[in-house]
Enzyme design. Structure first.
Site, PDB file in Angstrom:
ATOM      1  N   GLU B 207      36.789  21.457   0.243  1.00 19.28           N
ATOM      2  CA  GLU B 207      37.031  20.573   1.379  1.00 19.28           C
ATOM      3  C   GLU B 207      36.671  19.134   1.037  1.00 19.28           C
ATOM      4  OE1 GLU B 207      35.038  23.212   1.391  1.00 19.28           O
ATOM      5  OE2 GLU B 207      33.071  22.276   1.360  1.00 19.28           O
ATOM      6  N   ASN B 292      41.170  27.636  -1.124  1.00 20.30           N
ATOM      7  CA  ASN B 292      42.134  26.840  -0.374  1.00 20.30           C
ATOM      8  C   ASN B 292      42.422  25.488  -1.020  1.00 20.30           C
ATOM      9  OD1 ASN B 292      39.306  26.603   0.683  1.00 20.30           O
ATOM     10  ND2 ASN B 292      40.186  24.791   1.611  1.00 20.30           N
ATOM     11  N   ASP B 334      43.255  27.326   6.209  1.00 20.72           N
ATOM     12  CA  ASP B 334      41.965  27.424   5.527  1.00 20.72           C
ATOM     13  C   ASP B 334      41.653  28.878   5.147  1.00 20.72           C
ATOM     14  OD1 ASP B 334      39.689  26.443   4.370  1.00 20.72           O
ATOM     15  OD2 ASP B 334      38.538  26.250   6.208  1.00 20.72           O
TER      16      ASP B 334
END
Lengths: 282, 631
Positions: B207, B292, B334
């Site tokens: 992220e 992800n 996600d």
């Protein structure tokens, strides 16, 4: 949870219905001017009320002959239109682009643009065009997220190498479901301490800090000559206005009159702040 | 290679090749010893117990008939409050225990349980805490048994991005390498994994724009052997010349850069791996999933974003990938694809015995592949309420999406199942090779996803989404309970033998034994035992804190023990551990688990059980102070 979101939508609906009533209220000269203001949007607006736009708001309210009432929000100014103005909690938002379609904008109160911030001595030579960034050997740039400055980094091929650095400026806070933004003062202090070769920022974001910097810095206005590789023009110069609700013609007219009257004082506020202004857009 | 794989000579050849690489005399020795250790019920030398990662024990002393007599034998506090994922290791007379940040490691004496033989308490930069996204967990340790010249080692990761090798007898640091730089947002939460004389370690922080990689280090020296990225040019992703040759429709070469990414976006494209590994000595491949893509906002990364969200089979010696199957091209939810890979040998529908890999993914699909070449054999919904995908086309491998549950701009998607937490997350599940069934702990959580765009002055804008999470359709949405399930899965016949609802997610995974039992922990603080044949609840015990790790079992001096970490936290516990109240915080986890704090509180440790609580201290003289030595 679903119910909460429905309730929020209902509230927005109610706000829209109530708008005409609010408009007629704000038309009364006896009523204070209710300004939507963020507590955490330095240098524009601060809890202490010493932001550039706090000062301009005072000047404009005085020219209108009205008391000023700041309606304070804990969140960043990016939420003011949605969470303040559109909910009738306050009536004016200082600092919107003149073409912001969500609001009725006054005549521009000033025009300025994106600048390079570098050390006066020994900083990289970036010229006054965004292409200066393509040519330079400098590698480290401080910018705010989701701005034309970030797009310049992308087009110049300097973005990916600066992503981690940019996130370090917000201490790697998770950006996934919240608005996270680099503090304006941080853009400048990074140039001062040498961690960034340059900052690219909207001039009033950084003017105050450049002026007060311990090391002499310079701001260089970047020409309004930037387009994405797909041809889309990205403006770098912007007219700044005051926004009111779309049906609040009357308040806008009052504000326009007050802006004209208060122009010398507004210009002084900009000059004190050190904001380089551009001629009004023809 | 393919033809030779099952023969003994193939193994010798591999070993011979490895001699040249490692320059050691008996490189295969340590690996043989680890395999041997893992086959004994007295040891649990790696997460998953054996290289097959089945979390399965042949021990039957504790069984479905007598498990109700299971009682606490002894316990140990790690002194760390945050979430405890993974499971302890046991080798011989020692148990090795790990903890969440600041990542202490303890070696305990099983003859005087709880007695600390050594401890390792690293000093770490406090900034590591701020960088970690979802509590400050760690998933465990790895063990290398030594090779006759070099002594045994414990390998550990630290949140600040270091991998550390400790002397397994003394706890002394032997080497320490920086694998991930927290200055660029990369942390480490994964358990390292030992294969031969190599230790594997992944990366975290997708992220934050980290480009994910898996790295192999020399277990003796810490020298890097190779590193393979999830995105980028083929040589950096390390694709073998015959990559996906059996399944060219998965995609083959030149896809990790601007063919599936916009411009240079692959350089910050995520695809970290912080889940679990498995290994097959016959194929010489290890298996894991990349996570992800980044950034989180999908509109900023058009394309399939290869090779994020991919099941990998890589050669342990070269790092080269023989196959890669991307489960969720262009992820919008996600659904990080890092979950457990369980290996089994089963007959497919045509009766052909095959080497399989089974992977319950966060996206709500449980995939079974032929682990020799990556061929997709089955892809079943983890629950019939999965709706973002209608089905996975087994011929093409492509998920057939339902646009109603996409997360695009100008569309508020309601009741997307699963939520961003996935129907399955980092839990390490189990497989019973006798019954040929998988026992899976499930999250039963769905979500609303409301994207928004706020403009601001000078061309600035903010694109975000507000997430609300809540129990799936089978749960209780008034009271926020019914957030989890446990079920028995038959991968060949695509069916579930039984499924049971749980109040909260079964986050940590399961342990299966030949005693017809599946053990697992619950977020609200129970360890439970069910009959693997029927799902009937046979036994449970209330722990000091909720569970996010998986149970293990070992036999010591003739007594079978079951051990489990307690210590609530992790993503489901972020509201509880950080005292958050905004229901949309933690990507909505705070709202979904708002009732958790009424059932449990923080506190980490190990709880060990045996029949009637039998333990070494039944002899009251064990561990007694017997007066001054030599007096």
């Amino acid at each position: 949870m679903i119910r909460i979101s429905t309730a929020r939508r209902a509230l927005t609906g109610a706000a829209l219905l109530a708008a005409p009533f609010a408009a007629s209220q704000s038309a009364s000269a006896a009523e204070p001017l209710k300004v939507c203001a963020s507590k955490i949007e330095a240098p524009y607006s601060t809890e202490k009320g010493d932001g550039l736009e706090n000062r301009i708001a005072n000047v404009v309210a005085k020219a209108m002959g009205r008391e000023i009432e700041f309606v304070w929000f804990d969140r960043a100014a990016i939420y003011l239109v949605r969470d303040g103005l559109d909910k009738n909690l306050c009536d004016v938002v200082f600092g919107v682009d003149s073409d912001d379609e969500r609001v009725l904008a006054t005549k521009p109160i000033y025009r300025t643009g994106y600048v390079y911030v570098t050390k006066s001595e020994g900083g990289p030579e970036l010229g006054s065009n965004w292409k200066g960034l393509e040519k330079t050997d400098a590698t480290r740039f401080a910018v705010r997220f989701s701005t034309p400055a970030e797009l310049i980094l992308k087009e110049a091929g300097k973005y990916e190498d600066n992503v981690s650095y940019g996130l370090s400026l917000v201490n790697f806070q998770d950006k996934r479901n919240k608005y996270t933004q680099v503090e304006a003062g941080k853009l400048v202090s990074e140039v001062v301490n040498g961690d960034a070769d340059a900052a690219i920022a909207f001039a009033p974001d950084v003017a105050r800090y450049v002026k007060g910097a311990s090391t002499p810095l310079k701001m260089t206005m970047i020409e309004d000559d930037f387009a994405r590789s797909d041809g889309l023009k990205i403006p770098l110069h912007f007219d700044q206005s005051i926004g009111v609700r779309k049906d609040d013609e009357k308040l806008r007219a009052e504000l326009d009159a007050a802006i004209a009257k208060a122009k010398p004082e507004i210009d002084r506020a900009l000059s004190d702040e050190g904001v380089p202004v551009l001629p009004p857009n023809a | 290679m393919t033809k030779l794989r099952t023969s003994v000579s193939a193994f010798t050849l591999t070993a011979a090749a490895a001699i040249g690489v490692a320059g050691s005399i008996l490189p295969a020795f340590a690996n043989d010893k680890l395999v041997e250790l893992s086959n004994s019920e007295e040891n649990w030398p790696m997460t998953g117990k054996t290289y097959k990662a089945q979390n399965y024990s042949k021990a039957t002393q504790i069984n479905a008939e007598n498990v109700k007599g299971l009682r606490p034998a002894w316990a140990f506090s790690t002194g760390v409050l945050h979430g405890h994922e993974g499971t302890p290791l046991v080798i011989g007379d020692k148990m090795y225990v790990h903890g969440a940040f600041p990542n202490p490691t303890f070696a305990l004496d099983l003859n005087e349980p709880g007695k600390i033989l050594w401890q390792h308490k690293p000093k770490q930069a406090p900034t590591a805490r701020a960088v970690a996204c979802c509590d400050v967990v760690n998933r465990g340790l790895a063990y290398w048994p030594g090779d006759g010249k070099t002594g045994a080692r414990i390998l550990k990761t630290q949140l600040d991005g270091h991998i550390v090798a400790l002397d397994a007898d003394t706890g002394a640091e032997v080497w320490k390498m920086e694998n991930s730089d927290i200055k660029v947002g990369s942390t480490l939460t994964i358990a390292p994994y030992v294969i031969k004389d190599t230790v594997l370690v992944g990366s975290s922080g997708a992220e934050l724009g980290v480009r994910g990689y898996v790295t192999a280090y020399d277990v003796k020296t810490g020298a890097q052997k190779w590193r393979a990225y999830a995105t980028g040019p083929d040589d950096e992703v390390k694709l073998a010349k015959d990559f996906n040759s059996k399944n060219p429709h998965y995609g083959q070469f030149g896809l990790g850069t601007n063919k599936t990414w916009e411009g240079d976006a692959w350089k910050i494209g995520g695809g970290t791996n912080w889940g679990w590994y498995a290994y097959d000595p016959d194929t010489n491949l290890f298996y894991y999933g990349s996570g992800n893509p980044a950034p989180w906002n999908e509109t900023m990364r058009p394309g399939d974003n290869k090779w994020t969200m991919t099941i990998w089979g890589r050669d342990i010696d070269t790092g080269e990938a023989k196959f890669g199957y991307q489960k969720t091209p262009h992820d919008e939810w996600d659904y990080a694809g890092v979950n457990v890979m369980m290996l089994s040998e089963q007959k497919d529908k045509t009766g052909k015995l095959r080497k399989l890999l089974t992977h319950p993914d966060r996206n709500g699909i449980v995939y079974t592949l032929d682990r020799e070449d990556g061929t997709l054999i089955s892809a079943d919904k983890l629950d019939d309420t999965v709706n973002w995908v209608k089905q996975v086309d087994l011929k093409t491998g492509v998920p057939v999406r339902d646009p109603e549950f996409a997360t695009r701009m100008d569309h508020k998607a309601t009741e997307i199942c699963p939520s961003a937490m996935g129907y399955h997350n980092q839990g390490h599940d189990s497989y019973d090779p006798e019954k040929q069934r998988f026992y899976m702990g499930i999250n039963h959580i769905c979500m609303d996803w409301e994207p928004f765009m706020l403009p601001y002055r000078a061309g600035q804008f903010f694109v975000g989404a507000t997430l609300w999470m809540y129990p799936g359709p089978k749960g209780d949405r008034q009271n926020y309970e019914g957030l989890g399930q446990i079920k028995s899965y038959d991968a060949i016949n695509n069916k579930y033998d039984w499924e049971k609802m749980e109040r909260f997610s079964v986050w940590g995974g399961t342990l299966a034994t030949a005693g017809n039992i599946v053990f697992y922990g619950t977020l609200d603080g129970f360890i439970k035992a069910r009959d693997t044949r029927t799902g009937d609840l046979l036994w449970k015990y209330r722990l000091p804190s909720g569970v996010i790790g998986h149970p293990m079992t070992y036999t010591h001096k003739g007594v079978q023990y079951v051990a489990i970490y307690y210590g609530v936290g992790g993503w489901p516990g972020v509201g509880l551990v950080f005292d958050l109240n905004d229901p949309t915080a933690g990507l909505g986890a705070v709202g979904a688990f708002k009732n958790l704090a009424n059932y449990t509180q923080m506190g980490g440790g190990v709880q060990v059980f045996s029949l009637n609580g039998k333990n070494p201290y039944d002899d009251v003289n064990v561990g007694e102070w017997t007066g001054k030595q030599g007096g």
